[in-house]
Design an enzyme around this catalytic site. Sequence first.
Site, PDB file in Angstrom:
ATOM      1  N   PHE A  77      -3.088  15.945   3.905  1.00  0.00           N
ATOM      2  CA  PHE A  77      -3.349  15.213   2.494  1.00  0.00           C
ATOM      3  C   PHE A  77      -2.076  15.369   1.750  1.00  0.00           C
ATOM      4  CE2 PHE A  77      -4.739  14.710  -1.933  1.00  0.00           C
ATOM      5  CZ  PHE A  77      -5.229  13.592  -1.666  1.00  0.00           C
ATOM      6  N   ASP A 133      -5.352   5.063   5.405  1.00  0.00           N
ATOM      7  CA  ASP A 133      -5.771   6.385   6.029  1.00  0.00           C
ATOM      8  C   ASP A 133      -6.830   5.817   6.985  1.00  0.00           C
ATOM      9  OD1 ASP A 133      -6.451   9.452   6.230  1.00  0.00           O
ATOM     10  OD2 ASP A 133      -7.915   9.064   4.741  1.00  0.00           O
ATOM     11  N   ARG A 163       1.756  12.078  -9.105  1.00  0.00           N
ATOM     12  CA  ARG A 163       2.113  10.650  -8.883  1.00  0.00           C
ATOM     13  C   ARG A 163       3.609  10.736  -9.135  1.00  0.00           C
ATOM     14  NH1 ARG A 163      -2.353   7.495  -7.807  1.00  0.00           N
ATOM     15  NH2 ARG A 163      -4.242   7.851  -9.039  1.00  0.00           N
ATOM     16  N   GLU A 181       1.015  -1.093   0.070  1.00  0.00           N
ATOM     17  CA  GLU A 181      -0.047  -0.179   0.008  1.00  0.00           C
ATOM     18  C   GLU A 181       0.851   1.385  -0.081  1.00  0.00           C
ATOM     19  OE1 GLU A 181      -2.809   0.991  -0.486  1.00  0.00           O
ATOM     20  OE2 GLU A 181      -4.451  -0.459  -0.004  1.00  0.00           O
ATOM     21  N   ASP A 182       0.323   2.178  -0.593  1.00  0.00           N
ATOM     22  CA  ASP A 182       0.993   3.556  -0.506  1.00  0.00           C
ATOM     23  C   ASP A 182       0.788   4.411   0.757  1.00  0.00           C
ATOM     24  OD1 ASP A 182      -1.706   3.836  -1.042  1.00  0.00           O
ATOM     25  OD2 ASP A 182      -1.641   4.981  -2.844  1.00  0.00           O
TER      26      ASP A 182
END
Length: 176
Positions: free
Chosen positions: A150, A101, A163, A97-98
């Site tokens: 964020f 959250d 990205r 996973e990046d």
Amino acid sequence: MKERIEVLLSAEEIDSKLTELAETLYEEFGDEQVELVCALKGAVVVTVDLAKKMKMPVTLNFMSVSSYGDGTVSSGNINVKMDLDEDIEGKNVLIVEDIIDTGRTLKKLKELLLFRKPKNLKIVTLLDKPDRRVADISADYVGFTIPDAFVVGYGLDYAQKYRNLPYVGVVHFDED
Ligand code: 5GP
């Protein structure tokens, strides 16, 4: 409104963290084959960079699940847009996973993959935002724990942009 990116984690910091994570994974799995399941699109950069540092045999697989649209609020549901193209039964599977959250996406993804009977299912994430967690889930291996902001870069987007940044940064929205 103009977007400004403040660097949170440099390319060098990320690179050495991935080296550390790859070493930890080697301690855990040894020379056993590991299938990396990359959660598209965000995790593609970390998957590729981590895979290059892993010393055991590695296979790559991709899955596209969505929770966020172009905004910044989780829907609480995942939608499988593209499934794995091979069976994972009996395999050592590592979800890459990046960011975690609320954890809703990952919880659903984990349930889905466990149902397919892997030998072993672990989770590695580059970034973790524990303050925002809603679902009862955690990663087995975490790169960086970050505050509730964020972030973009290193695979993470804002409306599909950023990205390709080699670092992770916080987005600020400035008045023109
Ligand atoms: P969760 O289900 O854990 O709330 O959401 C996970 C997904 O939301 C991540 O894989 C990522 O696509 C997106 N996401 C969560 N936080 C951020 C963030 O700070 N920046 C970006 N660009 N995406 C995020």
